[in-house]
Design a protein around this motif. Structure first.
Motif, PDB file in Angstrom:
ATOM      1  N   GLY A 113       0.571   5.512   1.705  1.00 34.78           N
ATOM      2  CA  GLY A 113       0.868   6.365   0.358  1.00 34.78           C
ATOM      3  C   GLY A 113       1.784   5.747  -0.330  1.00 34.78           C
ATOM      4  O   GLY A 113       3.065   5.310   0.240  1.00 34.78           O
ATOM      5  N   VAL A 114       1.564   5.833  -1.738  1.00 38.07           N
ATOM      6  CA  VAL A 114       2.549   5.196  -2.634  1.00 38.07           C
ATOM      7  C   VAL A 114       3.090   6.148  -3.509  1.00 38.07           C
ATOM      8  O   VAL A 114       2.184   6.634  -4.247  1.00 38.07           O
ATOM      9  CB  VAL A 114       1.817   3.966  -3.200  1.00 38.07           C
ATOM     10  CG1 VAL A 114       2.773   3.490  -4.264  1.00 38.07           C
ATOM     11  CG2 VAL A 114       1.584   2.701  -2.196  1.00 38.07           C
ATOM     12  N   ASN A 115       4.396   6.323  -3.930  1.00 42.04           N
ATOM     13  CA  ASN A 115       4.751   6.972  -4.982  1.00 42.04           C
ATOM     14  C   ASN A 115       4.664   6.323  -6.269  1.00 42.04           C
ATOM     15  O   ASN A 115       5.018   5.237  -6.457  1.00 42.04           O
ATOM     16  CB  ASN A 115       6.520   7.107  -4.703  1.00 42.04           C
ATOM     17  CG  ASN A 115       7.118   8.034  -5.997  1.00 42.04           C
ATOM     18  OD1 ASN A 115       6.907   7.639  -6.902  1.00 42.04           O
ATOM     19  ND2 ASN A 115       8.071   8.883  -5.392  1.00 42.04           N
ATOM     20  N   HIS A 116       3.920   6.996  -7.120  1.00 40.07           N
ATOM     21  CA  HIS A 116       3.239   6.472  -8.212  1.00 40.07           C
ATOM     22  C   HIS A 116       4.474   5.991  -9.228  1.00 40.07           C
ATOM     23  O   HIS A 116       4.686   5.090  -9.981  1.00 40.07           O
ATOM     24  CB  HIS A 116       2.569   7.657  -9.126  1.00 40.07           C
ATOM     25  CG  HIS A 116       2.279   7.232 -10.586  1.00 40.07           C
ATOM     26  ND1 HIS A 116       1.024   6.648 -10.753  1.00 40.07           N
ATOM     27  CD2 HIS A 116       2.750   7.265 -11.661  1.00 40.07           C
ATOM     28  CE1 HIS A 116       0.972   6.529 -12.064  1.00 40.07           C
ATOM     29  NE2 HIS A 116       1.990   6.809 -12.546  1.00 40.07           N
ATOM     30  N   ASP A 319      -0.522   3.461 -16.749  1.00 38.48           N
ATOM     31  CA  ASP A 319      -1.153   3.512 -15.515  1.00 38.48           C
ATOM     32  C   ASP A 319      -2.091   2.632 -14.908  1.00 38.48           C
ATOM     33  O   ASP A 319      -3.111   2.364 -15.930  1.00 38.48           O
ATOM     34  CB  ASP A 319      -1.669   5.026 -15.194  1.00 38.48           C
ATOM     35  CG  ASP A 319      -0.428   6.115 -15.126  1.00 38.48           C
ATOM     36  OD1 ASP A 319       0.791   5.589 -15.022  1.00 38.48           O
ATOM     37  OD2 ASP A 319      -0.907   7.045 -15.307  1.00 38.48           O
ATOM     38  N   ASN A 320      -1.995   1.940 -13.782  1.00 45.85           N
ATOM     39  CA  ASN A 320      -2.835   0.955 -13.286  1.00 45.85           C
ATOM     40  C   ASN A 320      -2.821   0.935 -11.732  1.00 45.85           C
ATOM     41  O   ASN A 320      -1.677   1.363 -11.004  1.00 45.85           O
ATOM     42  CB  ASN A 320      -2.681  -0.513 -13.681  1.00 45.85           C
ATOM     43  CG  ASN A 320      -1.109  -1.030 -13.236  1.00 45.85           C
ATOM     44  OD1 ASN A 320      -1.034  -1.479 -12.291  1.00 45.85           O
ATOM     45  ND2 ASN A 320      -0.214  -0.616 -14.070  1.00 45.85           N
ATOM     46  N   ALA A 321      -3.651   0.423 -10.914  1.00 45.99           N
ATOM     47  CA  ALA A 321      -3.754   0.277  -9.563  1.00 45.99           C
ATOM     48  C   ALA A 321      -3.086  -0.803  -9.000  1.00 45.99           C
ATOM     49  O   ALA A 321      -2.797  -0.857  -7.778  1.00 45.99           O
ATOM     50  CB  ALA A 321      -5.004   0.439  -8.917  1.00 45.99           C
ATOM     51  N   ALA A 322      -2.944  -1.891  -9.785  1.00 46.92           N
ATOM     52  CA  ALA A 322      -2.315  -2.968  -9.356  1.00 46.92           C
ATOM     53  C   ALA A 322      -0.795  -2.675  -9.004  1.00 46.92           C
ATOM     54  O   ALA A 322      -0.464  -3.251  -7.884  1.00 46.92           O
ATOM     55  CB  ALA A 322      -2.333  -4.206 -10.359  1.00 46.92           C
ATOM     56  N   MET A 323      -0.139  -1.638  -9.575  1.00 43.09           N
ATOM     57  CA  MET A 323       1.403  -1.793  -9.144  1.00 43.09           C
ATOM     58  C   MET A 323       1.061  -0.873  -7.840  1.00 43.09           C
ATOM     59  O   MET A 323       2.313  -0.976  -7.292  1.00 43.09           O
ATOM     60  CB  MET A 323       1.758  -0.922 -10.347  1.00 43.09           C
ATOM     61  CG  MET A 323       1.678   0.369 -10.701  1.00 43.09           C
ATOM     62  SD  MET A 323       2.170   1.491 -12.006  1.00 43.09           S
ATOM     63  CE  MET A 323       1.618   2.916 -11.713  1.00 43.09           C
ATOM     64  N   ILE A 324       0.010  -0.078  -7.745  1.00 40.99           N
ATOM     65  CA  ILE A 324       0.049   0.683  -6.502  1.00 40.99           C
ATOM     66  C   ILE A 324      -0.111  -0.380  -5.211  1.00 40.99           C
ATOM     67  O   ILE A 324       0.562  -0.140  -4.222  1.00 40.99           O
ATOM     68  CB  ILE A 324      -1.072   1.600  -6.579  1.00 40.99           C
ATOM     69  CG1 ILE A 324      -1.045   2.543  -7.900  1.00 40.99           C
ATOM     70  CG2 ILE A 324      -0.961   2.473  -5.304  1.00 40.99           C
ATOM     71  CD1 ILE A 324       0.326   3.327  -7.840  1.00 40.99           C
ATOM     72  N   ALA A 325      -1.107  -1.230  -5.415  1.00 36.08           N
ATOM     73  CA  ALA A 325      -1.256  -2.276  -4.451  1.00 36.08           C
ATOM     74  C   ALA A 325       0.090  -2.948  -3.923  1.00 36.08           C
ATOM     75  O   ALA A 325       0.371  -3.554  -3.120  1.00 36.08           O
ATOM     76  CB  ALA A 325      -2.343  -3.103  -4.826  1.00 36.08           C
TER      77      ALA A 325
END
Ligand code: KG4
Ligand code: ZN
Length: 350
Positions: A113-116, A319-325
């Motif tokens: 789980g990642v804090n956006h 917003d992007n998913a690369a930063m989440i990864a």
């Protein structure tokens, strides 16, 4: 980073962008797919939560497939599945979280789980711009305006946040008042480019001299009153009020003056955070960090303070998913993995 290069599959669905990315070692982007819902929400002038959740649901599987294909990876190559589980629109978060849980369970991989908002502060590394810590990070987006003291990419201490509207929300609302369309931030940015930032003296709300919190609702109201008049007061004889009475020059001047007021406040608080935490560098992130005037003012602050500025290119600000990864990888290397009972949270405690 010790040369470790585990591949993390990241999923983002906290607001109106559905994203899936595959990133190695927290910085090497192998695929970064984003499906924007901007057109869907444009006619409402803002994100409609139920519409957003349904749209995420329609594309999430295809977006994940696309990211895997583009990166040339398959389940055995992936070390863990990271997902933005807070904060955001709860229905939207649940779509990404459910997809991430299904993948983690089906592939027998750890779930993270990642804090956006924390992930926004991790974005510079994706553009090959490693951050020196400790850093002062300003994350300003449509839903949040937060200042952090970062001891590392996964070690953030909140210094201040907005007590009412987020900076991006103020941009979006002012764009509506000025009839500039949706999404508002880029539209105000463009209009402001041809305007005079000193044309209208809008307020700078700094709160208490020691405060690192923000407030933008008064500024938004000041723009409304400037354009539409103060309710209950009579217009001067012969004077006309309202957006339709403004010519292009007036709109550009109001946009530039509003933008300058936001930037002045953001930069003043960032300056206080840098001084108070003896930061070695400055990070700006989130959708509003794509703003031309904010980027220029942050670069100036960096020169004045001698702290290098880390400001991702606009595609990694929004917003992007690369930063989440990327942030997911830092959690992964520290063993901070979640259970399959991981919950989504619309808001986070201060
Ligand atoms: O980080 P983000 O993509 O999504 C959220 O987490 O909210 O930020 C979106 C916000 C919107 O309010 C949008 O108007 C604003 O960022 N934004 C900008 C610019 N580009 C996007 N605001 C000012 N200037 C821009 N160039
Ligand atoms: Zn965001």
């Amino acid at each position: 980073m010790g040369g470790r290069q585990e591949l993390i599959l990241g999923i983002e669905s906290s607001c109106d962008e559905t994203g899936c990315a595959v990133v190695a070692g927290g910085r090497d982007v192998r695929a970064n797919r984003v499906a924007s819902q901007v057109d869907l929400h444009a006619r409402f002038g803002g994100v409609v939560p139920e519409v957003a959740s349904r749209a995420h649901l329609e594309v999430i599987t295809a977006i994940i497939d696309d990211a895997l294909e583009e990166s040339g990876t398959a389940a055995p190559d992936i070390a863990a599945v990271a997902v933005a589980n807070e904060p955001g629109l709860i229905g939207s978060l649940l779509v990404g979280l459910s997809a991430a849980k299904a993948l983690a369970w089906g592939w027998s991989k750890p779930l993270i789980g990642v804090n956006h908002i924390h992930a926004h502060a991790c974005a510079p590394a994706l553009a090959g711009d490693p951050v020196t810590y400790p850093a002062a990070a300003l994350v300003c987006s449509g839903g949040h305006t937060s200042l952090y003291h970062c001891r590392g990419p996964a070690d953030l201490q909140l210094l201040g946040a907005t007590i009412d509207d987020a900076a991006g929300e103020a941009f979006d609302k002012v764009a509506t008042i000025l009839g500039l369309g949706y999404p508002g931030g880029p539209a105000v940015d463009r209009a402001a480019a041809g305007g005079d930032p000193r044309a209208v003296a809008f307020p700078r709300t700094l709160l208490d001299p020691s405060s690192l919190d923000f407030s933008f609702s008064g500024l938004k109201t000041a723009v409304r009153y400037h354009v539409e008049g103060v309710p209950g007061t009579a217009a001067a004889p012969g004077a006309r009020r309202g957006r339709e009475c403004l010519d292009d020059t007036a709109i550009r001047d109001i946009a530039a003056s509003f933008q300058q007021a936001v930037v002045d406040v953001l930069i003043e608080k960032l300056r206080r955070a840098v001084e108070r935490t003896a930061a070695a560098s400055i990070i700006i992130g989130g959708g509003v960090a794509a703003n031309t005037a904010l980027r220029a003012a942050a670069a100036e602050l960096a020169r004045e303070t001698g702290c290098p500025l880390h400001c991702p290119p606009p595609a990694y600000c929004t917003d992007n998913a690369a930063m989440i990864a990327a942030l997911g990888w830092h959690h992964f290397t520290r063993g901070a993995v979640s259970g399959l009972d991981l919950a989504a949270a619309a808001t986070i405690k201060r």
